[in-house]
Design a protein around this motif. Structure first.
Motif, mmCIF file in Angstrom:
data_model
loop_
_atom_site.group_PDB
_atom_site.id
_atom_site.type_symbol
_atom_site.label_atom_id
_atom_site.label_comp_id
_atom_site.label_asym_id
_atom_site.label_seq_id
_atom_site.Cartn_x
_atom_site.Cartn_y
_atom_site.Cartn_z
ATOM 1 N N LEU A 1 0.856 -1.200 0.126
ATOM 2 C CA LEU A 1 0.040 -0.058 -0.108
ATOM 3 C C LEU A 1 0.877 1.329 -0.014
ATOM 4 O O LEU A 1 0.446 2.289 -0.587
ATOM 5 N N LEU A 2 2.067 1.005 0.509
ATOM 6 C CA LEU A 2 2.854 2.385 0.679
ATOM 7 C C LEU A 2 3.731 2.643 -0.411
ATOM 8 O O LEU A 2 4.617 3.668 -0.556
ATOM 9 N N LEU A 3 3.897 1.783 -1.406
ATOM 10 C CA LEU A 3 4.820 1.891 -2.477
ATOM 11 C C LEU A 3 4.569 3.302 -3.365
ATOM 12 O O LEU A 3 3.044 3.789 -3.511
ATOM 13 N N ARG A 4 5.443 3.932 -3.790
ATOM 14 C CA ARG A 4 5.454 5.199 -4.118
ATOM 15 C C ARG A 4 4.692 6.307 -3.419
ATOM 16 O O ARG A 4 4.232 7.221 -3.904
ATOM 17 N N THR A 5 5.047 6.030 -1.908
ATOM 18 C CA THR A 5 4.511 7.184 -1.110
ATOM 19 C C THR A 5 5.639 7.587 -0.363
ATOM 20 O O THR A 5 6.539 6.825 -0.031
ATOM 21 N N ASP B 1 -11.077 5.638 -6.075
ATOM 22 C CA ASP B 1 -10.828 6.509 -7.161
ATOM 23 C C ASP B 1 -9.505 7.025 -6.997
ATOM 24 O O ASP B 1 -8.546 6.450 -6.187
ATOM 25 N N LYS B 2 -8.962 7.831 -7.935
ATOM 26 C CA LYS B 2 -7.618 8.576 -7.996
ATOM 27 C C LYS B 2 -7.125 9.039 -6.617
ATOM 28 O O LYS B 2 -5.797 9.244 -6.209
ATOM 29 N N HIS B 3 -8.244 9.239 -5.797
ATOM 30 C CA HIS B 3 -7.608 10.230 -4.447
ATOM 31 C C HIS B 3 -7.529 8.931 -3.257
ATOM 32 O O HIS B 3 -6.861 9.478 -2.379
ATOM 33 N N SER B 4 -8.078 7.878 -3.387
ATOM 34 C CA SER B 4 -8.283 6.858 -2.364
ATOM 35 C C SER B 4 -6.883 6.550 -1.723
ATOM 36 O O SER B 4 -6.901 6.868 -0.434
ATOM 37 N N LYS B 5 -6.007 6.065 -2.488
ATOM 38 C CA LYS B 5 -4.650 5.531 -2.011
ATOM 39 C C LYS B 5 -4.030 6.874 -1.172
ATOM 40 O O LYS B 5 -3.546 6.552 0.013
ATOM 41 N N GLN B 6 -3.992 7.920 -1.655
ATOM 42 C CA GLN B 6 -3.287 9.089 -1.148
ATOM 43 C C GLN B 6 -3.978 9.330 0.271
ATOM 44 O O GLN B 6 -3.265 9.898 1.159
ATOM 45 N N LEU B 7 -5.264 9.547 0.382
ATOM 46 C CA LEU B 7 -5.980 9.871 1.326
ATOM 47 C C LEU B 7 -5.849 8.656 2.418
ATOM 48 O O LEU B 7 -5.685 9.064 3.880
ATOM 49 N N ILE B 8 -5.661 7.646 2.234
ATOM 50 C CA ILE B 8 -5.762 6.390 3.149
ATOM 51 C C ILE B 8 -4.233 6.398 3.589
ATOM 52 O O ILE B 8 -4.262 6.411 4.994
ATOM 53 N N VAL B 9 -3.308 6.633 2.862
ATOM 54 C CA VAL B 9 -2.053 6.473 3.168
ATOM 55 C C VAL B 9 -1.573 7.938 4.293
ATOM 56 O O VAL B 9 -1.118 7.824 5.138
#
Length: 301
Positions: free
Chosen positions: A107-111, A157-165
């Motif tokens: 989940l953290l890849l590229r963050t 959506d395109k914001h999901s991963k950014q907001l979760i992380v």
């Protein structure tokens, strides 16, 4: 031999507890909605992902090694991937009556959190080192959990991963703050830690252990003081402003100075008595800390 159950994925864990997998890499668990079974075939568990358990009840016993987690009502534990946690025999006793947040490294890849996760050293804490929360802190933690749960349940959506992380990172930063508070308020653990370390190091350096074991390490000192290396290191950093390794080196160099002023001791002999494998390792550390070599310190040049 202890039977260890390995749960590799978030989906595997959700399946065991009867929870639908909404996101393959992250899961929020409300244990009040989970049905537990009455018998467990294993004595310990190892998760293939990061796990944060928040316990509200008192019917859960988690163990690391031979000891119970310091895991009471209103507390958090943090389990790193592949860490083995023992459980009691009475069913799913490892499940707290509270909440859990599980997230996979992928989940953290590229963050930014991919690199920053190492800064949250409490994932490597063990016995007697859970995070105990005040009522206000519990509110903040539960609110953080709920925000993450909302994003998990939301259509991807395109914001999901950014907001979760981002919310996971914010949660972890709050936990850092609360641990800083705990280091100050939990005197039974932190009281006199520097004095205890000093006593340990001086006794060590006066014994024959340096010649047989080597210079005292962070792991050795933490073990003697019944703390995990990371928790021990964080305590020393809070108390002294130095890393545990830096502080240990400071004591070693202080002891070296006492020996150097005695002209009956050669530099090579002093190096050996302090546990250095080679004299040039001792000389290098001494010059790094003092600014001059041991010989220059002896002659006053």
């Amino acid at each position: 031999m202890k039977k260890i159950g390995v749960i590799k994925t978030i989906h595997d864990y959700n399946t065991i507890i009867g929870l639908e997998t909404t996101h393959p890499l992250v899961s929020f668990v409300d244990f009040s909605k989970v049905k537990t079974t009455t018998k467990r075939e294993v004595e310990a568990l190892s998760f293939g992902f990061y796990s944060i358990f928040f316990k509200e009840g008192k019917n859960c016993t988690l163990k690391y090694g031979r000891n119970n987690y310091d895991y009471q009502e209103g507390s958090l534990i943090f389990i790193a991937p592949n860490q083995v946690v023992s459980i009691e025999e009475d069913g799913l006793d490892y499940q707290p009556n509270g909440f859990a947040l599980l997230f996979h490294t992928d989940l953290l890849l590229r963050t930014s959190l991919m690199q920053g996760i190492k800064d949250f050293s409490f994932f490597s804490y063990n016995v007697t080192e859970a995070l105990h929360l005040s009522e206000k802190e519990k509110e903040i933690i539960v609110d953080s959990f709920r925000k993450i749960d909302y994003e998990i349940a939301h259509s991807i959506d395109k914001h999901s991963k950014q907001l979760i992380v981002a919310n996971i990172e914010l949660l972890l930063k709050y936990c850092l703050r609360f641990y800083d508070r705990q280091f100050i308020t939990r005197d039974n653990i932190t009281n006199g830690i520097v004095e205890k370390l000093n006593h340990l190091l001086y006794n060590y350096l006066e014994s024959n252990k340096p010649q047989t074991i080597g210079t005292p390490s962070v792991s050795y000192c933490a073990s003697v003081l019944n703390l995990s290396p990371n928790y021990f290191g964080d305590l020393i950093k809070k108390e002294t402003g130095k890393s545990a390794q830096e502080y240990i080196h400071t004591i070693i160099i202080d002891k070296a100075k006492e020996k150097i002023v005695d002209f009956n001791n050669s530099i090579s002999q002093i190096s050996n008595e302090l546990g250095f494998k080679y004299p040039h390792h001792f000389t290098r550390l001494f010059k790094q800390k003092v600014g001059i070599t041991p010989l220059e310190f002896r002659t006053g040049s």
